[in-house]
Design a protein around this motif. Structure first.
Motif, short mmCIF file in Angstrom:
data_model
loop_
_atom_site.label_atom_id
_atom_site.label_comp_id
_atom_site.label_asym_id
_atom_site.label_seq_id
_atom_site.Cartn_x
_atom_site.Cartn_y
_atom_site.Cartn_z
N THR A 37 -3.40 -4.39 0.86
CA THR A 37 -3.04 -3.27 -0.02
C THR A 37 -3.52 -1.95 0.57
OG1 THR A 37 -3.10 -4.70 -1.96
CG2 THR A 37 -3.35 -2.33 -2.35
N ASP A 41 -1.16 1.20 1.75
CA ASP A 41 -1.35 2.57 1.25
C ASP A 41 -1.40 3.57 2.42
OD1 ASP A 41 -1.48 1.61 -1.35
OD2 ASP A 41 -3.68 1.75 -1.49
N ALA A 70 1.92 -5.50 5.58
CA ALA A 70 1.82 -4.21 4.88
C ALA A 70 2.97 -3.29 5.30
CB ALA A 70 0.47 -3.56 5.17
N ASP A 73 6.08 -4.66 3.53
CA ASP A 73 5.95 -4.36 2.10
C ASP A 73 6.22 -2.88 1.82
OD1 ASP A 73 5.18 -7.00 1.75
OD2 ASP A 73 3.05 -6.53 1.42
#
Length: 174
Positions: A37, A41, A70, A73
């Motif tokens: 996560t 970001d 990531a 995503d």
């Protein structure tokens, strides 16, 4: 004259760092979820500054795989740089399936040597050569590191030497 890169054009961001042991193990867990996560970001933020962002990963287990996930995503392009063919041949089936999904999602896959190495020692040397090559091909790096001495500290120092202090982002591992 400079040789053209094997990687797609774009602002190239390498993602690396700790292996599964330092990230809570091989299975999905709170630590790896937190890191993925956090990486997503940062990747999304970097994509606003660099619309042509390309995340580059070696797809090794741990931070490299989390960084590739990531990127996907986050809707950011992914390129993979493998040290050698059949890189995942000794991994458990769930990890091999994850690896295959990420390879399929990659815009480009570069394999740095033609044959798999015959020993663990030579596999490590292949990874070192891959990393050295990547340091000459990317614009910045994001390294997941817990701040302790060891191989990841050495990675951070090598990336800083190659790219400059301001182009290497350390993502704190819990």
């Amino acid at each position: 004259t400079a040789r053209p890169s094997l990687l797609p054009i774009g602002h190239r961001l390498w993602v690396g760092g700790h292996r599964p042991v330092e990230l809570g193990g091989h299975e999905e867990n709170l630590t790896s979820g937190f890191i993925r996560t956090r990486l997503a970001d940062i990747i999304r933020a970097k994509a606003t500054v660099h619309p042509n962002l390309l995340v580059v990963s070696g797809l090794n287990l741990g931070a490299e795989t989390l960084g590739a996930e990531a990127a996907i995503d986050s809707g950011v392009r992914l390129a993979v740089v493998l040290a050698y063919p059949d890189f995942d041949r000794l991994w458990p089936e769930p990890a091999r399936l994850r690896f295959a999904r990420l390879l399929d999602a990659a815009e480009a896959v570069v394999v740095r040597q033609k044959q798999p190495p015959p020993s663990r020692q030579q596999a490590g040397a292949s990874l070192s050569r891959r990393d050295a090559w990547a340091r000459g091909e990317v614009d910045e790096a994001m390294i997941v590191w817990n701040g302790l001495p060891g191989p990841v500290k050495d990675q951070v120092e090598a990336w800083r030497q190659a790219l400059g202090e301001e182009e290497v982002w350390v993502v704190d591992a819990p």
